[in-house]
Design a protein around this motif. Sequence first.
Motif, mmCIF file in Angstrom:
data_model
loop_
_atom_site.group_PDB
_atom_site.id
_atom_site.type_symbol
_atom_site.label_atom_id
_atom_site.label_comp_id
_atom_site.label_asym_id
_atom_site.label_seq_id
_atom_site.Cartn_x
_atom_site.Cartn_y
_atom_site.Cartn_z
ATOM 1 N N ILE A 6 0.910 -1.178 0.108
ATOM 2 C CA ILE A 6 -0.142 0.113 0.051
ATOM 3 C C ILE A 6 1.017 1.381 -0.152
ATOM 4 O O ILE A 6 1.722 1.458 0.776
ATOM 5 C CB ILE A 6 -1.044 0.031 1.268
ATOM 6 N N THR A 8 0.478 5.433 0.429
ATOM 7 C CA THR A 8 -0.563 6.468 0.924
ATOM 8 C C THR A 8 0.040 7.726 0.096
ATOM 9 O O THR A 8 1.012 7.879 -0.506
ATOM 10 C CB THR A 8 -0.363 6.757 2.373
ATOM 11 N N LYS A 9 -1.084 8.706 0.132
ATOM 12 C CA LYS A 9 -0.891 10.028 -0.295
ATOM 13 C C LYS A 9 0.325 10.500 0.203
ATOM 14 O O LYS A 9 1.135 11.145 -0.629
ATOM 15 C CB LYS A 9 -2.172 10.739 -0.129
ATOM 16 N N GLU A 11 3.120 9.463 1.472
ATOM 17 C CA GLU A 11 4.353 8.964 0.901
ATOM 18 C C GLU A 11 4.616 9.177 -0.258
ATOM 19 O O GLU A 11 5.704 9.592 -0.799
ATOM 20 C CB GLU A 11 4.464 7.254 1.009
ATOM 21 N N PHE A 42 -4.928 8.602 -6.849
ATOM 22 C CA PHE A 42 -5.697 8.252 -5.684
ATOM 23 C C PHE A 42 -7.123 8.481 -5.995
ATOM 24 O O PHE A 42 -7.925 7.869 -4.882
ATOM 25 C CB PHE A 42 -5.012 9.046 -4.752
ATOM 26 N N GLU A 46 -7.251 7.641 0.144
ATOM 27 C CA GLU A 46 -6.156 8.015 0.942
ATOM 28 C C GLU A 46 -4.806 7.203 0.566
ATOM 29 O O GLU A 46 -3.767 7.549 0.901
ATOM 30 C CB GLU A 46 -6.298 7.932 2.374
ATOM 31 N N ASP A 47 -4.930 6.173 -0.060
ATOM 32 C CA ASP A 47 -3.828 5.102 -0.534
ATOM 33 C C ASP A 47 -4.368 4.254 -1.588
ATOM 34 O O ASP A 47 -5.546 4.240 -2.076
ATOM 35 C CB ASP A 47 -3.589 4.239 0.696
#
Length: 301
Positions: A6, A8-9, A11, A42, A46-47
């Motif tokens: 996964i 995330t935004k 990262e 996205f 959020e991920d």
Amino acid sequence: MKQNKIITKTEFIDFYDPLLKGYSESFKNYIVSKDILLNLLFEQNEDVTIVDLQQAIDKQTDNYIQSFICRLLGTREIIFCRDNNLQLDTKSVWHLLSKSIRIIPTTFTISSIGSQGFLSIPLYKKDNTLETFDFLRLHIWDDSLNDYMDLKKVEDFSIHSHTFFAKSWVLTGKIINDRFEYIKNSPIAKHSFFKVVYNDSLNEVNQHNSKAVNNNIDAELIKVSEEVHYDLAVYEIKPSKLHKSGHKNSPYCSATIFSFTGKDGLGESFVIGPKQITESEVNRKMNISPVYLLDKIDSQL
């Protein structure tokens, strides 16, 4: 891939600027903004999963976005495996990195020969602080590059140390790594310490002149090991430790994925050269299309 499945935004945002620094300045005129990429990849989430990003590569018609996603996945895997001491699947990472270069115009790839005689292609550079410094590159050695450099100068200033912890994953070929120790101010010294001074008139990665200036501190060199690393090998250089890199694979090429990181401590960067030389300049502005070398690497894998 071994990395977290996964992303995330947050990262993704952390990767955005370091990845951009691996491309030429002109690439920034063609790649969409961070906000557009976030909305595209996205949507309202959020991920996203790594599978989603891999599928996005195949669906995406914009080559610049495609290149960016390939490089994100490849560099993220390198950093994850390095930081967690896991074996890196160099071939799968190579295909991502190679594709990220091939599908965009060669003028958007920074590709220059440095003082050690190999072609250097930056991929990712995070340089907010020394302690969090992270720099990933492709290094390629090939006989064809000899025409672009002063081989005597390369040999004279090939022994050096790094500020950062260095790690290399061999993609193909036979990489030489000789290690050295030294005795300062030895009466039989034939070498001196040199400081590398950069011309910062240009801010692009790899795009500047450098000059090795004699510090007038003599050194007797002692070679302590000779190493040859083959396909899939991994070797490391600690900060401040002297070494000399090269390859023994003529007429074939050799290539590595190379990493600098400040996460494992900092040291001192210097070069050792002939004591009778006062200074020596290295021009790093030349850009060379790497595509024929990518083809050569693919034929060897």
